[in-house]
Motif scaffolding. Structure first.
Motif, short mmCIF file in Angstrom:
data_model
loop_
_atom_site.label_atom_id
_atom_site.label_comp_id
_atom_site.label_asym_id
_atom_site.label_seq_id
_atom_site.Cartn_x
_atom_site.Cartn_y
_atom_site.Cartn_z
N GLY A 402 10.47 11.09 9.71
CA GLY A 402 11.36 9.97 10.01
C GLY A 402 12.54 9.94 9.06
N ALA A 403 12.29 10.21 7.79
CA ALA A 403 13.38 10.23 6.81
C ALA A 403 14.34 11.37 7.10
CB ALA A 403 12.81 10.36 5.40
N ILE A 439 9.53 9.04 -0.46
CA ILE A 439 10.36 9.29 0.73
C ILE A 439 11.84 9.19 0.35
CG2 ILE A 439 10.98 8.41 3.02
CD1 ILE A 439 8.24 9.72 2.98
N PRO A 440 12.65 10.21 0.65
CA PRO A 440 14.07 10.14 0.26
C PRO A 440 14.79 8.96 0.90
CG PRO A 440 13.51 12.26 1.32
CD PRO A 440 12.29 11.44 1.34
N GLY A 441 15.55 8.24 0.09
CA GLY A 441 16.35 7.13 0.60
C GLY A 441 15.57 5.88 0.94
N SER A 442 14.29 5.83 0.57
CA SER A 442 13.46 4.67 0.95
C SER A 442 13.72 3.47 0.04
CB SER A 442 11.97 5.04 0.89
OG SER A 442 11.58 5.32 -0.45
N THR A 443 13.33 2.30 0.54
CA THR A 443 13.33 1.05 -0.23
C THR A 443 11.92 0.50 -0.20
OG1 THR A 443 15.63 0.60 0.40
CG2 THR A 443 14.35 -1.26 -0.44
N VAL A 444 11.39 0.16 -1.37
CA VAL A 444 10.01 -0.33 -1.46
C VAL A 444 10.02 -1.76 -1.99
CG1 VAL A 444 7.73 0.01 -2.48
CG2 VAL A 444 9.12 2.00 -1.83
N PHE A 445 9.67 -2.70 -1.11
CA PHE A 445 9.57 -4.12 -1.47
C PHE A 445 8.13 -4.44 -1.87
CE2 PHE A 445 13.02 -3.87 1.62
CZ PHE A 445 14.00 -4.72 1.12
N TYR A 446 7.99 -5.20 -2.97
CA TYR A 446 6.66 -5.69 -3.35
C TYR A 446 6.81 -7.18 -3.68
CZ TYR A 446 1.91 -5.38 -5.32
OH TYR A 446 0.56 -5.55 -5.57
N PRO A 447 6.93 -8.00 -2.62
CA PRO A 447 7.14 -9.44 -2.84
C PRO A 447 5.88 -10.11 -3.38
CG PRO A 447 6.85 -9.01 -0.50
CD PRO A 447 6.86 -7.67 -1.18
N THR A 448 6.07 -11.06 -4.29
CA THR A 448 4.94 -11.71 -4.94
C THR A 448 4.44 -12.93 -4.18
OG1 THR A 448 5.34 -10.88 -7.16
CG2 THR A 448 4.35 -13.07 -7.00
N VAL A 466 14.18 4.27 5.46
CA VAL A 466 12.79 3.78 5.54
C VAL A 466 12.60 2.64 4.55
CG1 VAL A 466 10.40 4.40 4.97
CG2 VAL A 466 11.81 5.97 6.33
N CYS A 467 12.05 1.52 5.02
CA CYS A 467 11.70 0.40 4.14
C CYS A 467 10.19 0.17 4.21
CB CYS A 467 12.41 -0.88 4.56
SG CYS A 467 14.18 -0.88 4.22
N PHE A 468 9.61 -0.20 3.07
CA PHE A 468 8.19 -0.53 3.02
C PHE A 468 8.02 -1.87 2.35
CE2 PHE A 468 4.04 -0.19 0.61
CZ PHE A 468 3.23 -0.37 1.72
N ILE A 469 7.26 -2.76 2.99
CA ILE A 469 6.94 -4.07 2.41
C ILE A 469 5.44 -4.10 2.14
CG2 ILE A 469 6.98 -6.57 2.75
CD1 ILE A 469 9.24 -6.14 4.81
N ARG A 470 5.08 -4.25 0.88
CA ARG A 470 3.66 -4.26 0.48
C ARG A 470 3.16 -5.70 0.44
NH1 ARG A 470 0.05 -2.68 -4.73
NH2 ARG A 470 -1.15 -1.03 -3.70
#
Length: 621
Positions: A402-403, A439-448, A466-470
């Protein structure tokens, strides 16, 4: 209904075109000194019919939303795809000589660096999922006439992802999807072809066996596909690898190799078959009706701000569902996909509000990701894909591809870390940050908390790549006010005093453990600052360095994740270039076990008690 019968002149032009596509496949791979010319040769008639008799294309705008889609799942046959576009007039045939060169976008396998390619292919077995995502959007969102074609290699059929995709396409009656299998490794008895036909038919496909080198049979097959309603079609095309390469037809030893010194002789023989060396054909033009609607997926917002009270106990996975439903209310192109976990990930919140924009992909995570990648092509939709965080490991290759495809898919992984509790380690996401950070160019969210999570959903919808929300399983207290502003790469200081002697960094459940440890340290007359990163990638390194320095260079990072690739290593990497820091990293050190979440946090070394001990140790150094 149109006739599939072609007059003799058109038939001869098509034969010439197929020969020219074969010649281009040889010459381009000769120049490159690598490639798969024999795998291209088995596709020559299929590609000729597709490009010059079937597909409706725009030469001015190859990714026109209303034009037909083609996914070359067997990406190693890229040279013949490039040759077809060149013969159609998109670029000069001379450019084909630059195949696989570092300064050419005609790469060894297709990528969207080329304006006529939607997705990168080459990792086998993924094309049908992507095509199914395109077809789903075409049928149910765009309600347009464009069709999706996927060319699959016979060898790909051993990939489980293929059969996940077939089941999905059949379940959703994607009659605008046509799969063509290049059966260039089959026996000649016919029993294998019939067995394969029955297998595809059992998956709910209109399955046809035909001669992949016979123009009449191909035309009839595509005509049948276009007129079959309520089910997708597969054309099982019996072909020969290296077809018309005199002396090399069907030779397995030539797979994946240019013809080398043999090439000139083969080209000479092919040129002798040409009736008109200058034969030209043009693809069909776009239809006047049944066009895809114009859509706008920019500046997507929550339809209303977060609505919580400080101290409310809400899980971030529940807030994810709330945020998803809110952005879906704001923009009709927001869709949710899930793998039969919608009541746990809270993707059901969108499903309840907008059932037509929820896509159930069942327990087939590789297909789940592929469908989302296809659905977002040509900016037709904003996709949010959810399942348990740990299950994305099964689809890592699809996410990686995908990336390469420059996808903008958003992923939400719930049930991360040991706080999953009694369900045990098989459901605990402990590698997910490492996966998505890589993953190249990804954004990783880890909201509290819930407020941060709704804003993470809103930001992800507008963030490229690519975005990831944990998200986490247990309820946690709301610590941010509803009007708190969040940005990608912007951390928050949630507790501070001028006398702070160390910086505690936690995210999700471990932020609360850090706050609890800070309270307990204050009883020992030690004050600690607490930082919430919000995004692990990009990390707010400026704020970490600034407040780390203000706290004497003493930093403790606590995460509900394994040591490798998570928040701790992200912090360590930004501090590596800076002197006078000492960092303690608390993480889950080994495979955990079932148990109450609070007990597991303590058992595996990431509770406030362990943070307190680490703080006292670091202050002694």
């Amino acid at each position: 209904k149109m006739s599939t019968k072609l007059d003799n002149k058109v038939m001869q032009t098509m034969r010439d075109m197929a020969a020219k596509l074969r010649i281009h496949s040889i010459t381009s791979t000769q120049h490159a000194k690598s490639g798969h010319p024999t795998s291209c040769a088995s596709l020559a008639e299929i590609m000729t019919v597709l490009f010059f008799q079937q597909m409706r294309l725009s030469m001015k705008q190859p990714r026109n939303p209303s034009s037909d889609r083609l996914v070359l799942s067997k990406g190693h046959a890229a040279p013949i795809l490039y040759a077809a576009w060149a013969e159609a007039g998109l670029f000069s045939v001379e450019e084909l000589a630059n195949l696989r060169k570092v300064d050419s976008d005609l790469e060894g396998h297709p990528t969207p660096r080329l304006n006529f390619i939607d997705v990168g292919t080459g990792s086998m077995g993924q094309g049908i999922s992507i095509g199914a995502g395109m077809a789903f959007v075409g049928k149910y969102l765009d309600k347009a006439e464009y069709r999706t074609y996927v060319i699959v290699g016979q060898g790909e059929l051993t990939e489980g992802n293929v059969w996940e995709a077939l089941e999905f396409a059949s379940n959703y009656c994607l009659d605008n999807l046509c799969v063509i299998v290049d059966m260039n490794q089959s026996d000649d008895t016919g029993s294998e072809m019939e067995g394969m036909r029955e297998r595809f038919a059992s998956f709910g496909f209109n399955a046809l066996v035909l001669n992949g080198h016979d123009f009449d049979e191909l035309m009839k097959g595509f005509h049948n596909a276009a007129n079959t309603k309520s089910k997708p079609t597969v054309l099982l095309a019996k072909t020969i690898k290296g077809r018309d390469f005199v002396g090399y037809e069907g030779l397995e030893v030539m797979h994946g190799r240019p013809l080398g010194w043999r090439g000139e002789c083969v080209i000479r023989r092919l040129k002798m078959t040409l009736s008109n060396p200058n034969a030209r054909m043009m693809p069909k033009k776009l239809p006047k009706c049944g066009l895809a609607p114009e859509v706008d997926i920019n500046n997507i917002m929550l339809c209303g701000p977060p609505n919580y009270r400080l101290g409310d106990s809400v899980s971030t996975r529940q807030a994810y569902g709330s945020g998803l439903a809110k952005i879906a209310a704001h923009n009709k192109r927001v869709i949710a996909l899930d793998g039969d976990t919608k009541n746990s990930t809270f993707a059901e919140s969108l499903r309840q509000a907008f059932p037509e924009r929820y896509i159930e992909c069942f327990i087939a995570q590789q297909n789940l990701v592929g469908v989302a990648v296809g659905a977002t092509c040509r900016r037709r939709a904003v996709a949010f894909v959810s399942t348990y965080a740990t299950f994305f490991t099964r689809a890592f290759d699809q996410i990686r591809m995908g990336a390469i495809s420059k996808t903008d898919v958003n992923f939400a992984g719930s049930h991360c870390g040991v706080t999953v509790g009694e369900d045990g380690p098989s459901l605990m996401g402990l590698e997910d940050i490492a996966l998505f950070r890589s993953i190249p160019g990804s954004t990783v969210f880890y909201p509290t908390d819930a407020v941060a999570t709704e804003r993470a959903v809103e930001l992800a919808a507008n963030t490229k790549g690519v975005c990831f929300i944990r998200t986490t399983y247990p309820n946690t207290n709301v610590i941010y006010s509803n009007d708190e502003k969040f940005v990608v790469g912007g951390a928050k200081i949630v507790r501070q005093k001028p006398s702070d002697e160390l910086l505690l960094i936690g995210a999700g459940v471990t932020l609360y453990e850090c706050l609890d440890a800070a309270e307990r340290l204050e009883e020992e007359c030690i004050t600690a600052r607490v930082l919430d990163p919000f995004t692990v990638k990009p990390l707010d390194w400026r704020l970490i360095i600034k407040h780390g320095n203000l706290c004497g260079g003493r930093v403790i990072v606590v995460e509900d994740h394994y040591q490798q690739g998570g928040l701790g290593e992200a912090v360590l990497s930004v501090l590596a270039d800076h002197r006078n820091f000492i960092v303690k990293h608390l993480y889950v050190p080994t495979v955990p076990r079932s148990g109450p979440p609070a007990v597991l946090l303590d058992m595996f070394g990431i509770s406030s008690r362990h943070i307190l001990r680490a703080s006292l140790e670091i202050l002694k150094k």
